[in-house]
Write a protein that holds these residues in place. Structure first.
Motif, mmCIF file in Angstrom:
data_model
loop_
_atom_site.group_PDB
_atom_site.id
_atom_site.type_symbol
_atom_site.label_atom_id
_atom_site.label_comp_id
_atom_site.label_asym_id
_atom_site.label_seq_id
_atom_site.Cartn_x
_atom_site.Cartn_y
_atom_site.Cartn_z
ATOM 1 N N MET A 1 22.507 -5.998 48.155
ATOM 2 C CA MET A 1 23.289 -7.206 47.913
ATOM 3 C C MET A 1 24.638 -6.815 47.316
ATOM 4 O O MET A 1 24.692 -6.094 46.332
ATOM 5 N N ASN A 3 28.443 -7.299 45.398
ATOM 6 C CA ASN A 3 28.966 -8.130 44.313
ATOM 7 C C ASN A 3 29.166 -9.536 44.851
ATOM 8 O O ASN A 3 29.497 -9.709 46.024
ATOM 9 N N THR A 4 28.988 -10.521 43.991
ATOM 10 C CA THR A 4 29.194 -11.898 44.455
ATOM 11 C C THR A 4 30.140 -12.649 43.534
ATOM 12 O O THR A 4 30.102 -12.468 42.315
ATOM 13 N N ILE A 5 30.955 -13.462 44.152
ATOM 14 C CA ILE A 5 31.781 -14.433 43.437
ATOM 15 C C ILE A 5 31.396 -15.795 43.989
ATOM 16 O O ILE A 5 31.514 -16.040 45.193
ATOM 17 N N THR A 6 30.894 -16.657 43.112
ATOM 18 C CA THR A 6 30.527 -18.011 43.494
ATOM 19 C C THR A 6 31.499 -18.971 42.819
ATOM 20 O O THR A 6 31.723 -18.868 41.610
ATOM 21 N N ILE A 23 30.736 -14.507 38.562
ATOM 22 C CA ILE A 23 30.782 -13.181 39.170
ATOM 23 C C ILE A 23 29.522 -12.432 38.759
ATOM 24 O O ILE A 23 29.163 -12.424 37.579
ATOM 25 N N ASP A 26 26.806 -5.757 41.402
ATOM 26 C CA ASP A 26 25.606 -5.072 41.898
ATOM 27 C C ASP A 26 25.756 -3.552 41.857
ATOM 28 O O ASP A 26 24.897 -2.833 42.342
ATOM 29 N N TYR A 31 36.455 -5.195 42.255
ATOM 30 C CA TYR A 31 37.341 -5.950 43.132
ATOM 31 C C TYR A 31 38.763 -5.461 42.873
ATOM 32 O O TYR A 31 39.156 -5.262 41.723
ATOM 33 N N ARG A 120 27.938 -9.695 34.489
ATOM 34 C CA ARG A 120 28.150 -11.098 34.852
ATOM 35 C C ARG A 120 29.368 -11.657 34.120
ATOM 36 O O ARG A 120 29.682 -11.238 33.018
#
Length: 132
Positions: A1, A3-6, A23, A26, A31, A120
């Motif tokens: 998975m 890195n995520t930015i929601t 944020i 993982d 970024y 996070r």
């Protein structure tokens, strides 16, 4: 998975835009000048300019820099690691993307440092949409 930015829209009107950003790292890396807010995603009749009135939140395990996208990117705020922050510029008119100079497009970028697995961050961007 990866890195995520929601992003969650808290307010979107003709003049105002507030976005909650989450944020999660993982371990795949930082970024580097990634588009966080794409001005074209929030159309209206007033042009490209965004004015950041407030940035508040907490990030843990990494730090971040918010910038306006331009030929030479304009720093908005340096978000510290593990310290609550509340940058509030609404009394002085905010920080405007048009001050970025040549090549500005209204987008807001994010660059992170030290974003690792399980790190996070959560913060709110409160903005005003303006003319060119």
């Amino acid at each position: 998975m990866p890195n995520t930015i929601t992003k969650t829209i808290l307010e979107q009107g003709e003049r105002n835009l507030s976005v909650l950003v989450n944020i999660v790292g993982d371990g795949s890396g930082d970024y580097a000048a990634a588009v966080l807010i794409d001005r074209s995603d929030y159309p209206d009749a007033t042009g490209l300019k965004l004015v950041v009135n407030r940035v508040q939140g907490l990030i843990g395990g990494f730090s971040a820099l918010l910038l306006f996208d331009a030929t030479t990117d304009l720093p908005i705020a340096a978000l510290p690691d593990a310290e609550p922050f509340n940058f509030d510029w609404h009394k002085v008119g905010g920080v405007a993307s048009s001050k970025a100079g040549a090549g500005y497009n209204g987008d807001i970028l994010i660059t992170t440092t030290g974003l690792g697995s399980g790190d996070r961050g959560t913060f709110t961007l409160s903005m005003r949409k303006g003319g060119p």
